[in-house]
Design a protein around this motif. Structure first.
Motif, PDB file in Angstrom:
ATOM      1  N   GLU A 205      78.703  16.122  40.986  1.00 27.52           N
ATOM      2  CA  GLU A 205      77.464  15.406  40.645  1.00 27.52           C
ATOM      3  C   GLU A 205      76.655  15.074  41.895  1.00 27.52           C
ATOM      4  N   ALA A 206      77.337  14.676  42.983  1.00 26.75           N
ATOM      5  CA  ALA A 206      76.613  14.322  44.213  1.00 26.75           C
ATOM      6  C   ALA A 206      75.862  15.535  44.761  1.00 26.75           C
ATOM      7  N   PHE A 207      76.507  16.695  44.788  1.00 21.50           N
ATOM      8  CA  PHE A 207      75.841  17.915  45.257  1.00 21.50           C
ATOM      9  C   PHE A 207      74.678  18.282  44.341  1.00 21.50           C
ATOM     10  N   ASP A 208      74.872  18.097  43.042  1.00 21.68           N
ATOM     11  CA  ASP A 208      73.822  18.397  42.082  1.00 21.68           C
ATOM     12  C   ASP A 208      72.575  17.557  42.388  1.00 21.68           C
ATOM     13  N   ILE A 209      72.810  16.279  42.670  1.00 20.00           N
ATOM     14  CA  ILE A 209      71.699  15.361  42.972  1.00 20.00           C
ATOM     15  C   ILE A 209      71.024  15.753  44.290  1.00 20.00           C
ATOM     16  N   LEU A 210      71.814  15.950  45.342  1.00 24.54           N
ATOM     17  CA  LEU A 210      71.225  16.289  46.647  1.00 24.54           C
ATOM     18  C   LEU A 210      70.486  17.625  46.582  1.00 24.54           C
ATOM     19  N   ALA A 211      71.111  18.622  45.948  1.00 24.87           N
ATOM     20  CA  ALA A 211      70.499  19.956  45.864  1.00 24.87           C
ATOM     21  C   ALA A 211      69.182  19.903  45.083  1.00 24.87           C
ATOM     22  N   TYR A 212      69.122  19.055  44.075  1.00 26.59           N
ATOM     23  CA  TYR A 212      67.906  18.923  43.268  1.00 26.59           C
ATOM     24  C   TYR A 212      66.730  18.464  44.143  1.00 26.59           C
ATOM     25  N   TYR A 213      66.984  17.503  45.020  1.00 30.35           N
ATOM     26  CA  TYR A 213      65.904  17.009  45.882  1.00 30.35           C
ATOM     27  C   TYR A 213      65.547  18.011  46.979  1.00 30.35           C
ATOM     28  N   ILE A 214      66.563  18.628  47.582  1.00 30.82           N
ATOM     29  CA  ILE A 214      66.288  19.585  48.668  1.00 30.82           C
ATOM     30  C   ILE A 214      65.536  20.797  48.100  1.00 30.82           C
ATOM     31  N   ALA A 215      65.897  21.200  46.894  1.00 33.45           N
ATOM     32  CA  ALA A 215      65.192  22.318  46.246  1.00 33.45           C
ATOM     33  C   ALA A 215      63.727  21.953  45.972  1.00 33.45           C
ATOM     34  N   GLN A 216      63.446  20.675  45.742  1.00 28.23           N
ATOM     35  CA  GLN A 216      62.054  20.276  45.518  1.00 28.23           C
ATOM     36  C   GLN A 216      61.225  20.406  46.799  1.00 28.23           C
ATOM     37  N   LEU A 217      61.857  20.150  47.945  1.00 35.32           N
ATOM     38  CA  LEU A 217      61.160  20.401  49.210  1.00 35.32           C
ATOM     39  C   LEU A 217      60.833  21.886  49.328  1.00 35.32           C
ATOM     40  N   ALA A 218      61.811  22.727  49.002  1.00 36.22           N
ATOM     41  CA  ALA A 218      61.580  24.172  49.065  1.00 36.22           C
ATOM     42  C   ALA A 218      60.455  24.580  48.114  1.00 36.22           C
ATOM     43  N   TRP A 219      60.498  24.057  46.919  1.00 26.28           N
ATOM     44  CA  TRP A 219      59.495  24.392  45.901  1.00 26.28           C
ATOM     45  C   TRP A 219      58.091  24.008  46.393  1.00 26.28           C
ATOM     46  N   THR A 220      57.970  22.807  46.919  1.00 26.80           N
ATOM     47  CA  THR A 220      56.664  22.336  47.391  1.00 26.80           C
ATOM     48  C   THR A 220      56.142  23.198  48.540  1.00 26.80           C
ATOM     49  N   THR A 221      57.020  23.556  49.472  1.00 26.58           N
ATOM     50  CA  THR A 221      56.532  24.342  50.606  1.00 26.58           C
ATOM     51  C   THR A 221      56.229  25.787  50.198  1.00 26.58           C
ATOM     52  N   VAL A 222      56.986  26.308  49.253  1.00 27.31           N
ATOM     53  CA  VAL A 222      56.670  27.655  48.756  1.00 27.31           C
ATOM     54  C   VAL A 222      55.305  27.633  48.061  1.00 27.31           C
ATOM     55  N   LEU A 223      55.070  26.617  47.241  1.00 33.01           N
ATOM     56  CA  LEU A 223      53.814  26.580  46.485  1.00 33.01           C
ATOM     57  C   LEU A 223      52.610  26.304  47.390  1.00 33.01           C
ATOM     58  N   THR A 224      52.782  25.474  48.417  1.00 29.43           N
ATOM     59  CA  THR A 224      51.625  25.117  49.238  1.00 29.43           C
ATOM     60  C   THR A 224      51.356  26.132  50.335  1.00 29.43           C
ATOM     61  N   LEU A 225      52.407  26.705  50.898  1.00 30.73           N
ATOM     62  CA  LEU A 225      52.233  27.534  52.099  1.00 30.73           C
ATOM     63  C   LEU A 225      52.679  28.967  51.902  1.00 30.73           C
ATOM     64  N   GLY A 226      53.201  29.294  50.745  1.00 28.37           N
ATOM     65  CA  GLY A 226      53.758  30.633  50.582  1.00 28.37           C
ATOM     66  C   GLY A 226      54.892  30.863  51.559  1.00 28.37           C
ATOM     67  N   LEU A 227      55.683  29.816  51.773  1.00 24.78           N
ATOM     68  CA  LEU A 227      56.809  29.941  52.694  1.00 24.78           C
ATOM     69  C   LEU A 227      57.725  31.062  52.229  1.00 24.78           C
ATOM     70  N   ASP A 228      58.130  31.931  53.131  1.00 29.97           N
ATOM     71  CA  ASP A 228      59.139  32.910  52.716  1.00 29.97           C
ATOM     72  C   ASP A 228      60.487  32.671  53.367  1.00 29.97           C
ATOM     73  N   ARG A 229      60.592  31.637  54.205  1.00 28.48           N
ATOM     74  CA  ARG A 229      61.926  31.234  54.663  1.00 28.48           C
ATOM     75  C   ARG A 229      61.911  29.751  55.007  1.00 28.48           C
ATOM     76  N   LEU A 230      62.916  29.054  54.532  1.00 33.21           N
ATOM     77  CA  LEU A 230      63.089  27.646  54.887  1.00 33.21           C
ATOM     78  C   LEU A 230      64.488  27.507  55.468  1.00 33.21           C
ATOM     79  N   VAL A 231      64.515  27.196  56.757  1.00 26.77           N
ATOM     80  CA  VAL A 231      65.788  27.046  57.457  1.00 26.77           C
ATOM     81  C   VAL A 231      66.234  25.595  57.277  1.00 26.77           C
ATOM     82  N   LEU A 232      67.445  25.421  56.746  1.00 24.33           N
ATOM     83  CA  LEU A 232      67.925  24.070  56.445  1.00 24.33           C
ATOM     84  C   LEU A 232      68.987  23.664  57.453  1.00 24.33           C
TER      85      LEU A 232
END
Ligand code: ADP
Ligand code: ZN
Length: 294
Positions: A205-232
């Motif tokens: 559950e903890a990973f599910d929660i953390l991954a959900y938020y980190i994926a939202q950062l990815a989603w936002t940057t893909v949508l705003t900038l057309g990011l094709d790589r996000l180094v975490l």
């Protein structure tokens, strides 16, 4: 020869390199970040010892003013770190090196390093996010770092809450922004352990929660900038298996929409680990210096 300096909140890393070989810095020196006087003095000692350099690049902890058009370009600005508020790091380093110098935030430096010589190679638009003591994001679009008006500041992105997450958040400004929900101190405050130490019955559950938020950062940057790589990067992302959980989390958020990597469920080339293993910021600082003499 060029010099690179990465100033972190806890330690400084200095190095020099040939312009042709930025990923193999030499004369590397590390020391703790103490007062500005002592710290900038040790950077000056380093520069004096390595001999004349053609240029210096600096990747600094923040908040910083990284806008070359601003009168406070090169300053650490509103940091709570004792003594560092409104410190003109760029001028001090430029004077010590007696050479041109350029200045970006630590994560922008890491994004430049990863984009040019690390896990971002071959991608057009690259982000570097650290999920560590705080959350910070640097962005490089078409080879150029994006800088302006205190930006980027995606660590404080507002995110949709995971339905199972009752934590109020840990950001002193916003409570449950991205940093307030995912940074190392937020993980500790919420679960009492770091992200590598969850007991078996809690981890899923903890990973599910953390991954959900980190994926939202990815989603936002893909949508705003057309990011094709996000180094975490950052300490929290060292938790084994967490990166792998962000891939399906992003696909689920996308709901079939977006660029193919995201929409069709294979974000493994989009969300990646750093390629420069602890040197991303230093290599970015060196590339900035290299640009000054190119
Ligand atoms: P900083 O952000 O200060 O540069 P780090 O990126 O190492 O430093 O982040 C430190 C945070 O990451 C701490 O809050 C710590 O709890 C967490 N952290 C460090 N190492 C690990 C690890 N191996 N697994 C999970 N969390 C970690
Ligand atoms: Zn915040």
């Amino acid at each position: 020869m060029i010099a690179g300096i990465e100033t972190g909140g806890t330690k400084i890393v200095c190095g020099v390199a040939d312009r042709e070989n930025l990923t193999e810095p030499t004369s590397i020196r590390r020391f703790p970040t103490t007062t500005p006087e002592e710290t900038l003095g040790r950077i000056a000692d380093f520069l004096a010892e390595v001999g004349p350099v053609e240029a210096v690049g600096i990747a600094s902890f923040g908040p910083v003013d990284a806008d070359p058009a601003s009168p406070h370009y090169g300053f650490v600005t509103s940091t709570p770190k004792p003594g560092w508020k409104d410190t003109d790091v760029l001028s001090a380093v430029r004077a010590a090196a007696n050479a041109p110098a350029a200045f970006v935030s630590d994560v922008t430096g890491a994004a430049i390093g990863e984009s040019r010589a690390g896990a971002g190679r071959g991608a057009r638009n690259v982000g570097y996010a650290t999920i560590g003591t705080g959350v910070g994001v640097g962005l490089v679009v078409d080879g150029h770092p994006l800088i302006g008006n205190g930006w980027p500041e995606l660590g404080h992105l507002l995110v949709r809450r995971h339905p199972a997450d009752r934590f109020e958040g840990h950001c002193p400004y916003h409570g449950d922004c991205l940093e307030g929900l995912t940074a190392g101190p937020a993980v500790l405050a919420r679960w009492g352990v770091d992200a590598s130490s969850f007991p078996a019955d809690q981890k899923d559950e903890a990973f599910d929660i953390l991954a959900y938020y980190i994926a939202q950062l990815a989603w936002t940057t893909v949508l705003t900038l057309g990011l094709d790589r996000l180094v975490l990067g950052g300490g929290v992302m060292l938790a084994p298996g967490l990166l792998e959980r962000t891939w399906p989390a992003l696909t689920a958020i996308a709901g079939g929409y977006g660029p193919p990597q995201v929409a069709t469920g294979d974000p493994r080339e989009l969300l990646v680990t750093p390629g420069l293993e602890g040197k991303s910021g230093l290599v970015g600082a060196l590339s900035l210096a290299a640009d000054l003499v190119a």
